[in-house]
Design a protein around this motif. Structure first.
Motif, PDB file in Angstrom:
ATOM      1  N   ALA A 150       0.802  -1.294  -0.064  1.00 35.29           N
ATOM      2  CA  ALA A 150       0.055  -0.131   0.048  1.00 35.29           C
ATOM      3  C   ALA A 150       0.739   1.245   0.071  1.00 35.29           C
ATOM      4  O   ALA A 150       0.623   2.436  -0.584  1.00 35.29           O
ATOM      5  CB  ALA A 150      -0.997   0.059   1.337  1.00 35.29           C
ATOM      6  N   LYS A 154       1.906   4.192  -3.501  1.00 39.39           N
ATOM      7  CA  LYS A 154       1.540   5.884  -3.448  1.00 39.39           C
ATOM      8  C   LYS A 154       2.869   6.670  -3.671  1.00 39.39           C
ATOM      9  O   LYS A 154       2.876   7.841  -3.600  1.00 39.39           O
ATOM     10  CB  LYS A 154       1.334   6.008  -1.936  1.00 39.39           C
ATOM     11  CG  LYS A 154      -0.091   5.547  -1.557  1.00 39.39           C
ATOM     12  CD  LYS A 154      -1.326   5.741  -2.316  1.00 39.39           C
ATOM     13  CE  LYS A 154      -2.677   5.051  -1.785  1.00 39.39           C
ATOM     14  NZ  LYS A 154      -3.859   5.664  -2.608  1.00 39.39           N
ATOM     15  N   ARG A 210       1.978  17.511  11.303  1.00 40.15           N
ATOM     16  CA  ARG A 210       1.362  18.641  10.425  1.00 40.15           C
ATOM     17  C   ARG A 210       1.975  20.278  10.777  1.00 40.15           C
ATOM     18  O   ARG A 210       1.290  20.989  11.026  1.00 40.15           O
ATOM     19  CB  ARG A 210      -0.100  18.572  10.682  1.00 40.15           C
ATOM     20  CG  ARG A 210      -0.920  17.153  10.229  1.00 40.15           C
ATOM     21  CD  ARG A 210      -2.273  17.348  10.614  1.00 40.15           C
ATOM     22  NE  ARG A 210      -3.017  16.127  10.185  1.00 40.15           N
ATOM     23  CZ  ARG A 210      -3.353  16.005   8.809  1.00 40.15           C
ATOM     24  NH1 ARG A 210      -3.279  16.727   7.923  1.00 40.15           N
ATOM     25  NH2 ARG A 210      -3.900  14.826   8.583  1.00 40.15           N
ATOM     26  N   SER A 229       3.365  11.938  -0.209  1.00 40.85           N
ATOM     27  CA  SER A 229       2.655  13.167   0.149  1.00 40.85           C
ATOM     28  C   SER A 229       1.911  12.815   1.523  1.00 40.85           C
ATOM     29  O   SER A 229       1.627  11.800   1.775  1.00 40.85           O
ATOM     30  CB  SER A 229       1.693  13.412  -0.821  1.00 40.85           C
ATOM     31  OG  SER A 229       0.622  12.590  -0.861  1.00 40.85           O
ATOM     32  N   ASP A 231      -1.048  13.385   2.120  1.00 43.26           N
ATOM     33  CA  ASP A 231      -2.374  12.895   2.164  1.00 43.26           C
ATOM     34  C   ASP A 231      -2.496  11.611   1.789  1.00 43.26           C
ATOM     35  O   ASP A 231      -3.044  10.608   2.531  1.00 43.26           O
ATOM     36  CB  ASP A 231      -3.180  13.579   0.863  1.00 43.26           C
ATOM     37  CG  ASP A 231      -3.617  15.076   1.188  1.00 43.26           C
ATOM     38  OD1 ASP A 231      -3.810  15.464   2.548  1.00 43.26           O
ATOM     39  OD2 ASP A 231      -3.610  15.942   0.208  1.00 43.26           O
ATOM     40  N   ASN A 232      -1.505  10.901   0.983  1.00 42.28           N
ATOM     41  CA  ASN A 232      -1.413   9.558   0.770  1.00 42.28           C
ATOM     42  C   ASN A 232      -0.783   8.986   1.976  1.00 42.28           C
ATOM     43  O   ASN A 232      -0.926   7.753   2.264  1.00 42.28           O
ATOM     44  CB  ASN A 232      -0.256   9.373  -0.574  1.00 42.28           C
ATOM     45  CG  ASN A 232      -1.003   9.674  -1.844  1.00 42.28           C
ATOM     46  OD1 ASN A 232      -2.366   9.621  -1.858  1.00 42.28           O
ATOM     47  ND2 ASN A 232      -0.383  10.170  -2.617  1.00 42.28           N
ATOM     48  N   ASN A 234      -1.079   9.727   5.295  1.00 41.21           N
ATOM     49  CA  ASN A 234      -2.199   9.546   6.179  1.00 41.21           C
ATOM     50  C   ASN A 234      -3.360   8.420   5.724  1.00 41.21           C
ATOM     51  O   ASN A 234      -3.820   7.657   6.694  1.00 41.21           O
ATOM     52  CB  ASN A 234      -2.959  10.887   6.664  1.00 41.21           C
ATOM     53  CG  ASN A 234      -2.096  11.794   7.191  1.00 41.21           C
ATOM     54  OD1 ASN A 234      -1.275  11.174   8.210  1.00 41.21           O
ATOM     55  ND2 ASN A 234      -2.255  13.108   7.026  1.00 41.21           N
ATOM     56  N   GLU A 235      -3.435   8.453   4.433  1.00 41.11           N
ATOM     57  CA  GLU A 235      -4.353   7.530   3.961  1.00 41.11           C
ATOM     58  C   GLU A 235      -3.907   6.104   4.243  1.00 41.11           C
ATOM     59  O   GLU A 235      -4.877   5.263   4.473  1.00 41.11           O
ATOM     60  CB  GLU A 235      -4.590   7.723   2.418  1.00 41.11           C
ATOM     61  CG  GLU A 235      -5.685   6.788   1.757  1.00 41.11           C
ATOM     62  CD  GLU A 235      -5.838   6.951   0.174  1.00 41.11           C
ATOM     63  OE1 GLU A 235      -6.255   6.032  -0.359  1.00 41.11           O
ATOM     64  OE2 GLU A 235      -5.375   8.032  -0.327  1.00 41.11           O
ATOM     65  N   VAL A 236      -2.717   5.767   4.131  1.00 43.73           N
ATOM     66  CA  VAL A 236      -2.275   4.474   4.413  1.00 43.73           C
ATOM     67  C   VAL A 236      -2.130   4.249   5.674  1.00 43.73           C
ATOM     68  O   VAL A 236      -2.533   2.952   6.249  1.00 43.73           O
ATOM     69  CB  VAL A 236      -0.816   4.470   3.834  1.00 43.73           C
ATOM     70  CG1 VAL A 236      -0.301   2.911   4.090  1.00 43.73           C
ATOM     71  CG2 VAL A 236      -0.790   4.258   2.209  1.00 43.73           C
ATOM     72  N   GLU A 238      -4.131   5.446   8.076  1.00 49.96           N
ATOM     73  CA  GLU A 238      -5.303   5.009   8.842  1.00 49.96           C
ATOM     74  C   GLU A 238      -5.806   3.413   8.774  1.00 49.96           C
ATOM     75  O   GLU A 238      -6.588   3.222   9.677  1.00 49.96           O
ATOM     76  CB  GLU A 238      -6.380   5.690   7.983  1.00 49.96           C
ATOM     77  CG  GLU A 238      -6.412   7.152   8.331  1.00 49.96           C
ATOM     78  CD  GLU A 238      -7.472   8.244   7.576  1.00 49.96           C
ATOM     79  OE1 GLU A 238      -8.163   7.559   6.655  1.00 49.96           O
ATOM     80  OE2 GLU A 238      -7.489   9.487   7.578  1.00 49.96           O
ATOM     81  N   GLU A 239      -5.078   2.937   7.776  1.00 56.00           N
ATOM     82  CA  GLU A 239      -5.564   1.552   7.463  1.00 56.00           C
ATOM     83  C   GLU A 239      -4.648   0.733   8.202  1.00 56.00           C
ATOM     84  O   GLU A 239      -5.117  -0.562   8.769  1.00 56.00           O
ATOM     85  CB  GLU A 239      -5.526   1.072   6.020  1.00 56.00           C
ATOM     86  CG  GLU A 239      -6.450   1.715   5.219  1.00 56.00           C
ATOM     87  CD  GLU A 239      -6.257   1.247   3.829  1.00 56.00           C
ATOM     88  OE1 GLU A 239      -5.548   0.209   3.622  1.00 56.00           O
ATOM     89  OE2 GLU A 239      -6.762   1.995   2.866  1.00 56.00           O
ATOM     90  N   ARG A 244       1.585   3.564  12.522  1.00 56.14           N
ATOM     91  CA  ARG A 244       1.469   4.867  12.709  1.00 56.14           C
ATOM     92  C   ARG A 244       2.390   5.123  14.007  1.00 56.14           C
ATOM     93  O   ARG A 244       3.167   5.953  14.204  1.00 56.14           O
ATOM     94  CB  ARG A 244       0.244   5.725  13.025  1.00 56.14           C
ATOM     95  CG  ARG A 244       0.564   7.123  13.262  1.00 56.14           C
ATOM     96  CD  ARG A 244      -1.170   7.476  13.729  1.00 56.14           C
ATOM     97  NE  ARG A 244      -1.925   7.819  12.484  1.00 56.14           N
ATOM     98  CZ  ARG A 244      -1.610   9.123  11.646  1.00 56.14           C
ATOM     99  NH1 ARG A 244      -0.967   9.864  12.273  1.00 56.14           N
ATOM    100  NH2 ARG A 244      -2.154   9.064  10.608  1.00 56.14           N
TER     101      ARG A 244
END
Length: 277
Positions: A150, A154, A210, A229, A231-232, A234-236, A238-239, A244
C-alpha cells in the motif's frame, strides 16, 4: 524461346524485377504500344511497392527503440525552451544533467502504463521496481506485506542533483522521502550534519505533526528518491494504525538525536511528550 522452363521463368522474373525495383524498362526498350503501356504499368507498381517497402522498413527501425526517440523529441523541446528564454549556460548544463539522470536516455509514460494494468499486475511491478528499497529499509523489513504494498503504490519517483535542498527548515512539511540511491545531509541550526544514504528516509516528522520542518536536507550526490505526500501518507496509516506508532517512535528518536530539547508549538506530536536530550 527454346530454353527450358526454368531458364524462361528466370529470364521473365529478371525483366519484371528490373522494371519494378530499378524503375526502368529493363535490358531492352519496349517495341510496340502494348509493351510501352505494360512497361509503364510495371514501373508504377514497382515505384509504389518500393515506397511501401521503405516506409515499412523505416517504421520498423523507429519502433525498435521508440522510448529513445520519444526522449530525443522531448529533449529537443527542452532545448528550444531554454533557447527561447535565453537561460545561462550553467543552468542549461544542470537541466541537461538532470534529464540524463532522470530518464537515462529513455522516456516512458509510466503512470499511464500502470494505470492500464490490473491491480495485481500493478502491485507486482511496483514491488519488483522497489525491491531494493524494501530490502534496505529496516522499517519495511518486518512490516505487514500489505502495508508495504500500500505504501509503495503511493510513492512518486524524484531525482535531485548535488547541492539541491530537498527540504528547507521552516517550510510546511508536505512530503516524506525514501532514499533509493544517494547521500543526503540533514542540517540543523547548530550546523551539525547527519548523513543518510540508501535505505534511509526523512521528512516523516512533520507529516505526523502537520507542522513546519525542523531541519534542512541537502543532496550531496545525485539522489534517486521516492516521495510520499501527506495525504497519501495519512491514507495508508489510517488502515495500519500500528505502523503510525512505529513512525511516531522513530520520529521522536530522530528529534532526540538532532538535539531538540523540546518540540516547537507548531509541531506537537499527537499524544507524545517532549523528548529530552
Amino acid at each position: 524461346q527454346n530454353d527450358s522452363w526454368g531458364k524462361q521463368y528466370s529470364h521473365a522474373l529478371f525483366k519484371a524485377m528490373s522494371h519494378m525495383l530499378c524503375i526502368g524498362y529493363g535490358q531492352q526498350a519496349p517495341e510496340g504500344m502494348t509493351d510501352v503501356w505494360l512497361t509503364m504499368l510495371s514501373m508504377i507498381v514497382g515505384a509504389t511497392c518500393y515506397a511501401m517497402f521503405i516506409g515499412h522498413a523505416t517504421a520498423l527501425i523507429q519502433s525498435l527503440d521508440s522510448s529513445r526517440r520519444q526522449y530525443q523529441e522531448k529533449y529537443k523541446q527542452v532545448e528550444q525552451y531554454m533557447s527561447f528564454h535565453k537561460l545561462p549556460g550553467d543552468t542549461r548544463q544542470r537541466i541537461h544533467e538532470y534529464y540524463e539522470h532522470r530518464y537515462q536516455g529513455k522516456m516512458f509514460d509510466e503512470e499511464n502504463i500502470l494505470g492500464e494494468l490490473s491491480e495485481p499486475l500493478k502491485e507486482e511491478i511496483i514491488n519488483f521496481n522497489c525491491r531494493n528499497l524494501v530490502a534496505n529499509m529496516p522499517l519495511f523489513a518486518n512490516a505487514d506485506p500489505n502495508f508495504v504494498t500500500a505504501m509503495l503504490t503511493k510513492l512518486r519517483f524524484e531525482v535531485f542533483q548535488p547541492g539541491d535542498f530537498i527540504i528547507r527548515e521552516g517550510t510546511v512539511g508536505k512530503k516524506m522521502y525514501f532514499i533509493q540511491h544517494g547521500v543526503v545531509s540533514i542540517l540543523t541550526k547548530g550546523n551539525k550534519e547527519t548523513k543518510l544514504s540508501d535505505g534511509s528516509y526523512f521528512g516523516e516528522i512533520c507529516l505526523l505533526t502537520r507542522g513546519r520542518r525542523t531541519a534542512s536536507v541537502r543532496a550531496d550526490t545525485y539522489c534517486r528518491l521516492y516521495s510520499l505526500s501527506v495525504d497519501n501518507f495519512n491514507e495508508v496509516l489510517e488502515e495500519y494504525p500500528m505502523m503510525r506508532r512505529a513512525f511516531e517512535t522513530v520520529a521522536m528518536d530522530r528529534l532526540d538525536r538532532i538535539g531538540e530539547e523540546r518540540l516547537s508549538p507548531l509541531c506537537p506530536l499527537p499524544g507524545a511528550t517532549s523528548p529530552r536530550p
